[in-house]
Design a protein around this motif. Structure first.
Motif, mmCIF file in Angstrom:
data_model
loop_
_atom_site.group_PDB
_atom_site.id
_atom_site.type_symbol
_atom_site.label_atom_id
_atom_site.label_comp_id
_atom_site.label_asym_id
_atom_site.label_seq_id
_atom_site.Cartn_x
_atom_site.Cartn_y
_atom_site.Cartn_z
ATOM 1 N N ALA A 305 45.116 30.984 37.134
ATOM 2 C CA ALA A 305 45.172 32.389 37.544
ATOM 3 C C ALA A 305 44.363 33.206 36.538
ATOM 4 N N VAL A 306 44.230 34.499 36.795
ATOM 5 C CA VAL A 306 43.405 35.324 35.911
ATOM 6 C C VAL A 306 44.189 36.559 35.479
ATOM 7 N N GLY A 307 43.974 36.958 34.213
ATOM 8 C CA GLY A 307 44.637 38.143 33.678
ATOM 9 C C GLY A 307 43.671 38.951 32.837
ATOM 10 N N THR A 308 43.994 40.217 32.654
ATOM 11 C CA THR A 308 43.123 41.089 31.857
ATOM 12 C C THR A 308 43.449 41.034 30.380
ATOM 13 N N ASP A 309 44.668 40.589 30.007
ATOM 14 C CA ASP A 309 45.224 40.810 28.682
ATOM 15 C C ASP A 309 45.453 42.317 28.535
ATOM 16 N N GLY A 310 45.805 42.769 27.357
ATOM 17 C CA GLY A 310 46.080 44.184 27.169
ATOM 18 C C GLY A 310 44.819 45.004 27.007
ATOM 19 N N ALA A 311 44.928 46.305 27.288
ATOM 20 C CA ALA A 311 43.767 47.188 27.156
ATOM 21 C C ALA A 311 43.358 47.379 25.700
ATOM 22 N N ALA A 312 44.203 46.974 24.754
ATOM 23 C CA ALA A 312 43.838 47.071 23.341
ATOM 24 C C ALA A 312 42.775 46.032 22.970
ATOM 25 N N SER A 313 42.653 44.981 23.770
ATOM 26 C CA SER A 313 41.668 43.941 23.442
ATOM 27 C C SER A 313 40.674 43.688 24.565
ATOM 28 N N ASN A 314 40.682 44.506 25.626
ATOM 29 C CA ASN A 314 39.819 44.158 26.771
ATOM 30 C C ASN A 314 38.576 45.044 26.963
ATOM 31 N N ASN A 315 38.581 46.302 27.221
ATOM 32 C CA ASN A 315 39.546 47.359 26.965
ATOM 33 C C ASN A 315 40.065 48.020 28.236
ATOM 34 N N ASP A 316 39.996 47.308 29.353
ATOM 35 C CA ASP A 316 40.485 47.901 30.595
ATOM 36 C C ASP A 316 41.393 46.922 31.321
ATOM 37 N N ASP A 341 33.050 29.535 42.895
ATOM 38 C CA ASP A 341 32.367 30.409 43.859
ATOM 39 C C ASP A 341 33.237 31.624 44.171
ATOM 40 N N ALA A 342 32.673 32.591 44.894
ATOM 41 C CA ALA A 342 33.344 33.879 45.127
ATOM 42 C C ALA A 342 34.699 33.720 45.818
ATOM 43 N N HIS A 343 34.776 32.848 46.803
ATOM 44 C CA HIS A 343 36.036 32.680 47.537
ATOM 45 C C HIS A 343 37.122 32.102 46.629
ATOM 46 N N ARG A 344 36.757 31.131 45.794
ATOM 47 C CA ARG A 344 37.746 30.566 44.870
ATOM 48 C C ARG A 344 38.116 31.582 43.795
ATOM 49 N N ALA A 345 37.156 32.402 43.383
ATOM 50 C CA ALA A 345 37.455 33.447 42.393
ATOM 51 C C ALA A 345 38.505 34.417 42.929
ATOM 52 N N LEU A 346 38.354 34.814 44.207
ATOM 53 C CA LEU A 346 39.344 35.712 44.811
ATOM 54 C C LEU A 346 40.699 35.023 44.907
ATOM 55 N N ARG A 347 40.693 33.754 45.217
ATOM 56 C CA ARG A 347 41.957 32.990 45.285
ATOM 57 C C ARG A 347 42.624 32.956 43.910
ATOM 58 N N MET A 348 41.821 32.805 42.854
ATOM 59 C CA MET A 348 42.348 32.785 41.497
ATOM 60 C C MET A 348 43.026 34.114 41.157
ATOM 61 N N ALA A 349 42.469 35.218 41.695
ATOM 62 C CA ALA A 349 42.991 36.560 41.401
ATOM 63 C C ALA A 349 44.117 36.988 42.332
ATOM 64 N N THR A 350 44.501 36.105 43.249
ATOM 65 C CA THR A 350 45.561 36.454 44.214
ATOM 66 C C THR A 350 46.603 35.327 44.312
ATOM 67 N N LEU A 351 46.352 34.349 45.147
ATOM 68 C CA LEU A 351 47.345 33.309 45.432
ATOM 69 C C LEU A 351 47.680 32.461 44.208
ATOM 70 N N ASN A 352 46.687 32.181 43.362
ATOM 71 C CA ASN A 352 46.969 31.375 42.169
ATOM 72 C C ASN A 352 47.889 32.108 41.203
ATOM 73 N N GLY A 353 47.738 33.429 41.116
ATOM 74 C CA GLY A 353 48.641 34.217 40.284
ATOM 75 C C GLY A 353 50.057 34.174 40.829
ATOM 76 N N ALA A 354 50.175 34.281 42.155
ATOM 77 C CA ALA A 354 51.489 34.194 42.794
ATOM 78 C C ALA A 354 52.122 32.833 42.531
ATOM 79 N N ARG A 355 51.309 31.784 42.612
ATOM 80 C CA ARG A 355 51.820 30.423 42.382
ATOM 81 C C ARG A 355 52.314 30.260 40.941
ATOM 82 N N ALA A 356 51.589 30.829 39.986
ATOM 83 C CA ALA A 356 51.989 30.729 38.579
ATOM 84 C C ALA A 356 53.364 31.349 38.351
ATOM 85 N N MET A 357 53.674 32.392 39.116
ATOM 86 C CA MET A 357 54.965 33.079 38.974
ATOM 87 C C MET A 357 56.049 32.497 39.886
ATOM 88 N N GLY A 358 55.684 31.500 40.699
ATOM 89 C CA GLY A 358 56.650 30.947 41.647
ATOM 90 C C GLY A 358 56.901 31.855 42.831
#
Length: 443
Positions: A305-316, A341-358
């Motif tokens: 999955a993908v995350g931004t981390d905090g805005a203190a180190s990203n910065n957004d 690829d773009a489709h897998r990237a979108l999946r990483m930012a959506t369904l994969n994040g949901a899967r990581a959280m159960g």
């Protein structure tokens, strides 16, 4: 198909509908119907228009996708945005961030910083985020009031933190908050041991036992830098991930954040345990922490999955931008233009994040029966033309300023770029006031 004859609460008619599951699909001229906060219908526009609906929204030139899921961050640290830039991780932490936290972090700081982060994320197309910061009850109150969805992890360290005098106290608070919110429709409480170098075996063992009993997720920074791994090997002869495996923490409920250092043994451990990896490319780049080998993980079957981390180190907290960076970086690291690829990237930012959280049975894709957590991106602008593949255009040519509408559980939190439940001017003024206080006393 529709689940019953009762009228839909809302029928959306976008130009493109990208369900994410099944993978790689783009539906043109389809409609999506919502009833009682859930998706009740997906089908061709002609069939959609025959259904009774209390409200119909045309979304011309727009791509409707699942809401983005920001799988790692420290929301309240938005108030430290830009405070200590261009420094290596441990200098940044030990000389700047930890002293600033000791001085400024209290319940008011967490409330104002979390609200700022929630508003920024909603405007950026994010419907759900994972948070790991002090005073998690305050953060969960902010999430509750905002209408957003979140996983809130209680940080646990071997030393005192704001709001908890010891690891045992932090664990007790986490258990209590878990109990209080276990039936909340939009908030999930997790356990957040900070990192292998700040939490002892004894405390990790306590966390493992409690998380197993409660079937709760564990969210932890792991292998963030080469130095972290090297130091652990020098001191103990064991890599941090191997230690977590030995202690029984790894598994489908474990979220390993960063993972820039992955050996063959590490990869085998991740695959065997079904552990999720949370990739934070921009924070890792900015702190020169290293590169997570996303394509290698993906091909081995690891959920990334993908995350931004905090805005203190990203910065957004721009997850769309983060996902674009992740796709580009994955290609460079793998030495292959076909990586992520773009489709897998979108999946990483959506369904994969949901899967990581159960939560993959509830959110992360547009499917009948799932919660109506969705975002409409406006692709009608000059910079998005011409459109051959709308998902490629979304990932590679679109910024978060194209986020037009956003819904969580069918409720609009952003309507025509305007926040519906939060006061943007007030949030901005509050953040400016905090900045003036902190900068005026930063020496």
């Amino acid at each position: 198909m529709t689940t019953s004859a009762a009228p839909l609460d809302l029928l959306l008619l976008p130009t493109w509908l990208v369900p994410v599951e099944p993978a790689g699909v783009v539906l043109k001229e389809h409609g999506l119907g919502i009833r009682d906060g859930c998706i009740a219908f997906i089908g061709p526009r002609a069939a959609a228009l025959k259904l009774a609906a209390k409200e119909v929204r045309e979304l011309p030139g727009m791509l409707l996708s699942p809401g983005l899921i920001n799988a790692h961050g420290h929301a309240a640290m938005s108030l430290f945005r830009g405070l200590a830039d261009d420094l290596p991780l441990m200098t940044w932490l030990e000389k700047h961030i930890w002293p600033a936290e000791a001085k400024w972090v209290d319940e008011a700081f967490v409330r104002d910083g979390t609200n700022l982060a929630i508003a920024e994320q909603i405007k950026g197309g994010i419907t759900c985020f994972c948070d790991m910061y002090f005073f998690p009850k305050v953060a969960s109150d902010c999430v509750h009031n905002s209408g957003m969805r979140a996983q809130i992890a209680m940080p646990i360290l071997d030393f005192p933190i704001p709001g908890a005098s010891s690891a045992d106290e932090a664990l007790r608070q986490a258990i209590e908050l878990f109990g209080d919110l276990k039936h909340h429709p939009r908030i999930k409480i997790a356990f957040g041991p900070h990192a292998p170098y700040t939490v002892s075996d004894a405390n990790l063992e306590k966390i493992r036992v409690v998380a197993e009993e409660l079937d709760a997720t564990i969210h932890m920074h792991v292998h963030e830098t080469a130095f972290e791994v090297q130091q652990a090997v020098e001191q103990t002869g064991e890599r941090p991930l191997a230690r977590l495996g030995r202690l029984g923490l790894l598994g489908p409920r474990f979220q390993a954040v960063h993972m820039t250092q992955i050996s063959e043994d590490d990869l085998a451990l991740l695959v065997e345990s079904n552990t999720s990896v949370i990739h934070c490319p921009e924070s890792n780049l900015k702190l020169a922490s290293g590169f997570c080998p996303v394509e290698r993980l993906w091909q081995a079957g690891v959920n990334v999955a993908v995350g931004t981390d905090g805005a203190a180190s990203n910065n957004d907290l721009d997850l769309l931008g983060e996902t674009r960076t992740a796709a580009m970086l994955a290609k460079a690291v793998a030495g292959s233009a076909t990586a992520l690829d773009a489709h897998r990237a979108l999946r990483m930012a959506t369904l994969n994040g949901a899967r990581a959280m159960g939560l993959e049975s509830q959110i992360g894709s547009l499917e009948v029966g799932k919660a109506a957590d969705m975002v409409a991106f406006d692709l009608s602008g000059l910079a998005q033309q011409p459109i051959y593949d709308p998902v490629s255009q979304l990932i590679y040519a679109t910024g978060r300023d194209c986020v037009k509408h956003l819904w969580v559980a069918g409720k609009p939190l952003l309507d025509d770029r305007q926040l519906t439940r939060m006061d943007e001017q007030q949030l901005t003024a509050t953040a400016i006031a905090w900045g003036q206080r902190i900068s005026g006393h930063s020496e």
